[in-house]
Design a protein around this motif. Structure first.
Motif, PDB file in Angstrom:
ATOM      1  N   MET A  99      48.519  40.809  25.699  1.00  0.00           N
ATOM      2  CA  MET A  99      47.910  41.851  26.510  1.00  0.00           C
ATOM      3  C   MET A  99      48.857  42.303  27.616  1.00  0.00           C
ATOM      4  N   GLU A 100      48.848  43.606  27.897  1.00  0.00           N
ATOM      5  CA  GLU A 100      49.625  44.155  29.004  1.00  0.00           C
ATOM      6  C   GLU A 100      49.039  43.676  30.328  1.00  0.00           C
ATOM      7  N   ASN A 101      49.792  43.851  31.408  1.00  0.00           N
ATOM      8  CA  ASN A 101      49.312  43.474  32.737  1.00  0.00           C
ATOM      9  C   ASN A 101      48.226  44.436  33.202  1.00  0.00           C
ATOM     10  N   ARG A 102      47.024  43.922  33.305  1.00  0.00           N
ATOM     11  CA  ARG A 102      45.866  44.654  33.807  1.00  0.00           C
ATOM     12  C   ARG A 102      44.793  43.615  34.116  1.00  0.00           C
ATOM     13  N   PRO A 103      43.704  43.964  34.793  1.00  0.00           N
ATOM     14  CA  PRO A 103      42.715  42.959  35.216  1.00  0.00           C
ATOM     15  C   PRO A 103      42.151  42.105  34.078  1.00  0.00           C
ATOM     16  N   GLU A 104      42.092  42.653  32.885  1.00  0.00           N
ATOM     17  CA  GLU A 104      41.564  41.894  31.756  1.00  0.00           C
ATOM     18  C   GLU A 104      42.418  40.664  31.455  1.00  0.00           C
ATOM     19  N   PHE A 105      43.715  40.748  31.778  1.00  0.00           N
ATOM     20  CA  PHE A 105      44.626  39.634  31.500  1.00  0.00           C
ATOM     21  C   PHE A 105      44.264  38.388  32.318  1.00  0.00           C
ATOM     22  N   PRO A 106      44.240  38.448  33.672  1.00  0.00           N
ATOM     23  CA  PRO A 106      43.876  37.222  34.408  1.00  0.00           C
ATOM     24  C   PRO A 106      42.419  36.819  34.192  1.00  0.00           C
TER      25      PRO A 106
END
Length: 142
Positions: A99-106
């Motif tokens: 996944m790219e860096n965005r809130p869904e990642f953390p």
């Protein structure tokens, strides 16, 4: 006591080895490493729960036009952990996270940690045989 007798904190800290400065963290880590209860998640999930409990209305994530408080972000991570459990994942299992860096990642990473699931972080620029190799290397269940 005169001004010359006062020992300032930076002078004292400069003489203390770094290991001693990190002693509280080392002790905590040592205690956590000796926990053998396989049903109890440790690490990031536990740490985020504590932060969310201590500062529920503080801003945890600001991304473009979206803002999440610790309470909201923790609830989101809990929903992800619940979903992962509902599809049969349990502590010790591995999921591949591409996944790219965005809130869904953390949020996903914390959700995995809460369940005790290992999130194998896959480089999003990989393609073809290299990407296949990365997935085969970690043998994810999801």
């Amino acid at each position: 006591m005169s001004q010359t007798d006062v020992i300032t904190l930076p002078k004292v800290l400069g003489k203390v080895p770094e290991v001693v400065m990190n002693l509280p963290g080392l002790i905590k880590g040592s205690r956590m490493s000796k926990i053998t209860d396989t049903t109890r998640p440790l690490g990031l999930g536990v740490a985020f729960e504590k932060v969310a409990a201590n500062n529920p209305d503080g801003l945890a994530v600001i991304y473009r036009d979206r803002r999440y408080t610790y309470r909201q972000f923790n609830a989101w991570a809990n929903r992800i952990a619940d979903y992962l459990a509902s599809i049969g994942l349990k502590k010790g299992d591995t999921v591949a996270l591409d996944m790219e860096n965005r809130p869904e990642f953390p949020a996903t990473l914390i959700g995995c940690a809460k369940l005790g699931v290992c999130a194998a972080l896959i480089n999003t620029s990989q393609k073809g045989k290299v990407l296949t190799h990365s997935f085969n290397l970690v043998k994810p269940k999801a």
